[in-house]
Design a protein around this motif. Structure first.
Motif, PDB file in Angstrom:
ATOM      1  N   ALA A 185      28.995  38.590  49.932  1.00 39.32           N
ATOM      2  CA  ALA A 185      29.638  39.874  49.670  1.00 39.32           C
ATOM      3  C   ALA A 185      30.841  39.614  48.777  1.00 39.32           C
ATOM      4  O   ALA A 185      31.675  38.765  49.084  1.00 39.32           O
ATOM      5  N   LEU A 186      30.936  40.340  47.663  1.00 40.40           N
ATOM      6  CA  LEU A 186      31.955  40.063  46.658  1.00 40.40           C
ATOM      7  C   LEU A 186      33.041  41.123  46.658  1.00 40.40           C
ATOM      8  O   LEU A 186      32.773  42.309  46.850  1.00 40.40           O
ATOM      9  N   CYS A 187      34.261  40.662  46.417  1.00 33.54           N
ATOM     10  CA  CYS A 187      35.395  41.572  46.231  1.00 33.54           C
ATOM     11  C   CYS A 187      36.214  41.030  45.070  1.00 33.54           C
ATOM     12  O   CYS A 187      37.149  40.260  45.275  1.00 33.54           O
ATOM     13  N   PHE A 188      35.822  41.411  43.850  1.00 36.05           N
ATOM     14  CA  PHE A 188      36.480  40.945  42.643  1.00 36.05           C
ATOM     15  C   PHE A 188      37.357  42.062  42.087  1.00 36.05           C
ATOM     16  O   PHE A 188      37.013  43.248  42.208  1.00 36.05           O
ATOM     17  N   PRO A 189      38.478  41.715  41.432  1.00 36.68           N
ATOM     18  CA  PRO A 189      39.427  42.743  41.008  1.00 36.68           C
ATOM     19  C   PRO A 189      38.871  43.734  40.000  1.00 36.68           C
ATOM     20  O   PRO A 189      39.324  44.879  39.952  1.00 36.68           O
ATOM     21  N   HIS A 190      37.897  43.323  39.185  1.00 37.10           N
ATOM     22  CA  HIS A 190      37.365  44.237  38.167  1.00 37.10           C
ATOM     23  C   HIS A 190      36.175  45.037  38.674  1.00 37.10           C
ATOM     24  O   HIS A 190      35.592  45.817  37.903  1.00 37.10           O
ATOM     25  N   CYS A 191      35.799  44.843  39.939  1.00 32.17           N
ATOM     26  CA  CYS A 191      34.671  45.570  40.529  1.00 32.17           C
ATOM     27  C   CYS A 191      35.144  46.248  41.810  1.00 32.17           C
ATOM     28  O   CYS A 191      34.886  45.757  42.925  1.00 32.17           O
ATOM     29  N   GLN A 192      35.868  47.331  41.637  1.00 30.81           N
ATOM     30  CA  GLN A 192      36.432  48.061  42.766  1.00 30.81           C
ATOM     31  C   GLN A 192      36.010  49.533  42.688  1.00 30.81           C
ATOM     32  O   GLN A 192      35.891  50.082  41.596  1.00 30.81           O
ATOM     33  N   PRO A 193      35.752  50.169  43.830  1.00 32.72           N
ATOM     34  CA  PRO A 193      35.801  49.602  45.179  1.00 32.72           C
ATOM     35  C   PRO A 193      34.680  48.590  45.393  1.00 32.72           C
ATOM     36  O   PRO A 193      33.619  48.684  44.781  1.00 32.72           O
ATOM     37  N   ALA A 194      34.924  47.607  46.250  1.00 27.94           N
ATOM     38  CA  ALA A 194      33.958  46.541  46.490  1.00 27.94           C
ATOM     39  C   ALA A 194      32.775  47.039  47.310  1.00 27.94           C
ATOM     40  O   ALA A 194      32.890  47.981  48.094  1.00 27.94           O
ATOM     41  N   SER A 195      31.637  46.413  47.109  1.00 24.27           N
ATOM     42  CA  SER A 195      30.442  46.711  47.886  1.00 24.27           C
ATOM     43  C   SER A 195      30.262  45.673  48.985  1.00 24.27           C
ATOM     44  O   SER A 195      30.400  44.475  48.731  1.00 24.27           O
ATOM     45  N   PRO A 196      29.928  46.091  50.207  1.00 24.49           N
ATOM     46  CA  PRO A 196      29.675  45.120  51.271  1.00 24.49           C
ATOM     47  C   PRO A 196      28.257  44.553  51.239  1.00 24.49           C
ATOM     48  O   PRO A 196      27.930  43.658  52.013  1.00 24.49           O
ATOM     49  N   ARG A 197      27.411  45.062  50.361  1.00 27.64           N
ATOM     50  CA  ARG A 197      26.018  44.630  50.304  1.00 27.64           C
ATOM     51  C   ARG A 197      25.895  43.252  49.673  1.00 27.64           C
ATOM     52  O   ARG A 197      26.715  42.866  48.828  1.00 27.64           O
ATOM     53  N   PRO A 198      24.866  42.467  50.022  1.00 32.89           N
ATOM     54  CA  PRO A 198      24.704  41.129  49.444  1.00 32.89           C
ATOM     55  C   PRO A 198      24.579  41.177  47.925  1.00 32.89           C
ATOM     56  O   PRO A 198      23.768  41.943  47.389  1.00 32.89           O
ATOM     57  N   GLY A 230      37.360  37.434  52.012  1.00 34.71           N
ATOM     58  CA  GLY A 230      37.856  38.576  51.272  1.00 34.71           C
ATOM     59  C   GLY A 230      37.573  38.565  49.791  1.00 34.71           C
ATOM     60  O   GLY A 230      37.911  39.524  49.088  1.00 34.71           O
ATOM     61  N   VAL A 231      36.945  37.490  49.282  1.00 34.71           N
ATOM     62  CA  VAL A 231      36.636  37.398  47.854  1.00 34.71           C
ATOM     63  C   VAL A 231      35.154  37.090  47.643  1.00 34.71           C
ATOM     64  O   VAL A 231      34.454  37.805  46.906  1.00 34.71           O
ATOM     65  N   TYR A 232      34.677  36.016  48.283  1.00 35.06           N
ATOM     66  CA  TYR A 232      33.281  35.600  48.169  1.00 35.06           C
ATOM     67  C   TYR A 232      32.832  35.237  49.587  1.00 35.06           C
ATOM     68  O   TYR A 232      32.921  34.084  50.006  1.00 35.06           O
ATOM     69  N   GLY A 233      32.439  36.240  50.322  1.00 36.64           N
ATOM     70  CA  GLY A 233      32.188  36.061  51.745  1.00 36.64           C
ATOM     71  C   GLY A 233      30.736  35.765  52.058  1.00 36.64           C
ATOM     72  O   GLY A 233      29.836  36.500  51.645  1.00 36.64           O
TER      73      GLY A 233
END
Length: 264
Positions: A185-198, A230-233
Motif C-alpha cells: 500500500a503506497l502513500c507518496f506525496p504526489h499521489c494524494q489522497p492515498a489508496s489503501p488498495r494493493p 506509512g509510505v510503502y506498507g
C-alpha cells in the motif's frame, strides 16, 4: 531457457548462449537515496553473464526496477535498454520516474521505448511488451519472452488488471510466470489522497493471475524489502502467504533464493 532470480524483481534469462536481464537492481540503497527514508533492503546478486547481456528490459522506470549503473555493468557495448514509452506530463506527475530516467540519460545507455503489444527480436529471444497497470499511474509493461520454444512472462510490479486473458491468448502458454507477491500500500506525496488498495499483486491476486495466464509454473518475486510504515506498507511473511494462496492451483510454484536458477 534458464531463469535466474537476482533478488527483488531482477531476473536473468539465458538461451542458446545469450542472455537478457529484466528489472535489474544492483544497488538497493540507491532507491532511497536523497529521500531521507530508510528501510530494510532486499538481497540482490549480479547476473552470471554480466558484461555480455544482449538487452536490459525494464517493466517501468522506478529506481528499484531500473538501475542504470547495474545495467551499464551488465550490458555488452551498444546493447539497448527497453522500457515503456512515456505518458508525457510534468515533473509532478512523473516524480517517481525522474531518478531512473535521469540516470539512464546520464550514463548514455541506448534506449528503446516500447508501446503495448509491440514485439521485437534480439538474438534468440522474441520479446513482447504486454500491457500492465502501475499502482500510481506510471507507464508499465510486462515482458513476454520466448526462446527455444519456451515462454516466460515477467509481471514487474503490476497490480491486478484485465489483460491476463489477452496476454495468454497472444503470447502463451507460459512455461513460467514471474509474479510480484508483496502487494504494498503506497502513500507518496504526489499521489494524494492515498489508496489503501494493493499497488502490486498481493498473494491472492498473484495466485489468480498465474491461473488466468495459464502458467505451468510460477516464480514469486518482488518481496522481502523496502517496507516503510506509512509510505510503502507491506504485510509480514509475504512469501508464505503467497505459497498458501497458490497451494490449490494446478501450476507448480518454484520459490528461488537470489542467484538460484531453474530451467523451464
Amino acid at each position: 531457457m534458464r531463469v535466474r532470480w537476482l533478488g527483488w524483481a531482477g531476473v536473468e534469462l539465458e538461451a542458446e548462449g545469450e542472455s537478457l536481464v529484466i528489472d535489474l537492481l544492483g544497488e538497493p540503497e540507491g532507491v532511497l537515496e536523497g529521500t531521507g527514508l530508510s528501510a530494510p533492503l532486499p538481497t540482490v546478486t549480479r547476473p552470471h553473464t554480466e558484461g555480455r547481456v544482449l538487452a536490459g528490459l525494464c517493466t517501468h522506470l522506478h529506481r528499484d526496477h531500473t538501475d542504470a549503473a547495474a545495467l551499464a555493468r551488465a550490458l555488452r557495448p551498444g546493447a539497448p535498454v527497453l522500457h515503456p514509452a512515456s505518458f508525457g506530463g510534468d515533473d509532478h506527475e512523473n516524480l517517481w520516474t525522474l531518478k531512473a530516467d535521469g540516470e539512464l540519460t546520464q550514463l548514455g545507455l541506448p534506449r528503446r521505448p516500447m508501446t503495448a503489444w509491440e514485439t521485437t527480436g534480439i538474438g534468440p529471444f522474441t520479446i513482447a511488451a504486454v500491457p500492465a497497470v502501475d499502482g500510481i499511474g506510471d507507464p508499465q509493461l510486462s515482458w513476454a519472452v520466448e526462446a527455444g520454444g519456451k515462454r516466460v512472462i515477467h509481471l514487474g510490479d503490476s497490480m491486478f488488471h484485465g489483460y491476463w486473458w489477452r496476454a495468454a491468448h497472444r503470447h502463451g502458454p507460459f512455461d513460467a510466470v514471474l509474479t510480484p507477491v508483496n502487494g504494498p500500500a503506497l502513500c507518496f506525496p504526489h499521489c494524494q489522497p492515498a489508496s489503501p488498495r494493493p499497488a502490486a499483486l498481493d498473494a491472492e491476486h498473484a495466485a489468480l493471475a498465474g491461473r488466468l495466464l495459464g502458467a505451468k509454473a510460477a516464480i514469486p518475486i518482488h518481496y522481502d524489502g523496502f517496507h516503510i510504515d506509512g509510505v510503502y506498507g507491506t504485510r509480514p511473511d509475504e512469501l508464505s502467504r503467497y505459497l498458501d494462496a497458490a497451494a490449490a492451483e494446478e501450476y507448480e510454484v518454484l520459490p528461488l533464493k537470489p542467484g538460484e536458477a531453474v530451467t523451464v
